[in-house]
Design a protein around this motif. Structure first.
Motif: not given
Length: 402
Positions: A263-269
């Motif tokens: 979720v964090a990587i998805f949000a960052l991207v």
């Protein structure tokens, strides 16, 4: 009837359980399937003899149907009734000890804690207890200690799959239920997951996608490929999230660390894509402003040329009244010329009034410079956030799991 001469004497039943196969761990149904071997022994006070009187025979083999068998069951058992293979024969020694064995494909319920998945370690309890008798009739115990059980299980281990046996601990205790107490024997099996497969197919690809998103900041805006590249990365992460959905159960109260990671990587991207949209908008706005400014300059030049043209035409009429006007459109007398001149003066005054306020904006590439500054600042903050996030995930996830 219990094989004791005094009915007040409890029967001591000793058991050893060996794990020689870990077949499956189902996270969704919270069950663990394994192969176990159970060895159980007890004292039969009526089956004793002097071996010297019978040619030195110390051990006999007797069908279990002719003997008293303790009703010991596994409380966490969720297996089918046909998965247990009980021995049909029992070994009896001259001092009255009876030993029987059984093999079972055990599917036991286990409360799996998936917070550190796939670097998780699970503790599953297998509890043996009598279903009908209390602690005054049957007392449970073990033949071997914890270390011996663990070593023998590792030696007997045939298959482990993606799990590895760490150790086995035994606990013997009496549990009171109302006025009745039962003797229980619990084997706590500690297993650890082998995370290599999940690293290769899930965690490392997500990390590479995040690195590619960082590298996309070096793609030129003029090529037009930056936005499509970032959207492709975002869609790839969405596909990996669908794979994660099939891995983890939906019964967890807290999100596992791997879900937080995704979720964090998805949000960052996603934030990076929004920033790329803003930069693209500023570049387009800069191009539109340049075109608008060019049109304004061209319009002003046309008006000035038209004014000069009418001045020249007026002078030529005075000098040569018979010469026709060819290049300039006619105006309605001197009043039209004065009106046009007045309009030009007002336009010049308005431009002079806002000239100081738009001094920087009037320079070519103003929004482009703003976009470059915003992109540079965002890249620095984005890179710092990514490094901090990856460090936190390594410390709280990988190190705690290992």
């Amino acid at each position: 009837m219990r094989p004791v001469k005094n009915w007040t004497t409890p029967s001591s039943v000793l058991m050893d359980m060996y794990v020689y196969g870990i077949l499956n761990v189902d996270e969704k149904s919270q069950t663990v399937t394994s192969h176990i071997w159970i060895q159980m022994g007890w004292q039969n006070e009526f089956l004793t003899w002097n071996s010297s009187d019978f040619c030195g025979i110390n051990t006999l083999t007797i069908p279990t149907s002719n003997l008293w068998i303790p009703d010991i069951n596994i409380q966490e058992d969720a297996s089918d009734s046909g998965s247990t293979q009980r021995g049909t024969l029992a070994s009896v020694t001259s001092n009255g000890w009876v030993v029987v064995s059984a093999r079972q494909r055990l599917t036991a319920t286990c409360q799996l804690k998936l917070q550190l998945f796939p670097f998780d370690t699970q503790h599953c309890d297998i509890t043996f207890a009598s279903m009908t008798t209390d602690d005054k009739s049957i007392k449970l115990g073990t033949f071997s200690n914890d270390t011996t059980l663990t070593k023998l299980s590792e030696n007997f281990m045939v298959t482990q799959g993606e799990w590895q046996l760490l150790n086995m601990d035994t606990f013997v205790y009496d549990l009171s239920i109302g006025s009745k107490a039962q003797s229980k024997l619990t084997y706590r099996v500690k297993i650890i997951r082998k995370p290599l497969l999940y690293l290769v197919i899930f965690i490392v690809p997500l990390f590479y996608l995040l690195v590619l998103d960082l590298a996309s900041f070096f793609i030129s805006e003029g090529s037009g490929e930056k936005m499509s590249f970032k959207v492709t990365i975002l869609l790839s992460i969405s596909v990996l999230l669908l794979i994660l959905k099939d891995m983890l159960p939906s019964t967890e109260d807290q999100l596992p660390m791997i879900a937080n990671y995704c979720v964090a990587i998805f949000a960052l991207v996603g934030i990076s894509v929004l920033e790329a949209m803003l930069i693209s908008f500023l570049f387009e706005l800069d191009g539109q402003c340049d075109k608008k400014k060019k049109r304004c300059v061209d319009a002003e030049e046309e008006i000035q040329l038209e004014t000069e043209c009418h001045k020249d035409s007026a002078g030529s009429v005075e000098n040569d009244p018979e010469k026709p006007e060819k290049s300039c459109p006619p105006l309605d007398g001197p009043s039209g010329h004065d009106l046009l001149k007045r309009i030009l003066m007002e336009v010049k005054e308005a431009r002079q009034g806002i000239k100081e306020q738009e001094k920087e904006k009037s320079k070519p590439g103003y929004y482009k410079r703003v976009a470059i500054i915003v992109d540079s600042v965002f890249f620095f903050l984005y890179f710092s956030t990514v490094v901090t996030f990856l460090t936190f995930m390594y410390v709280s996830w990988v190190q705690n799991g290992i």
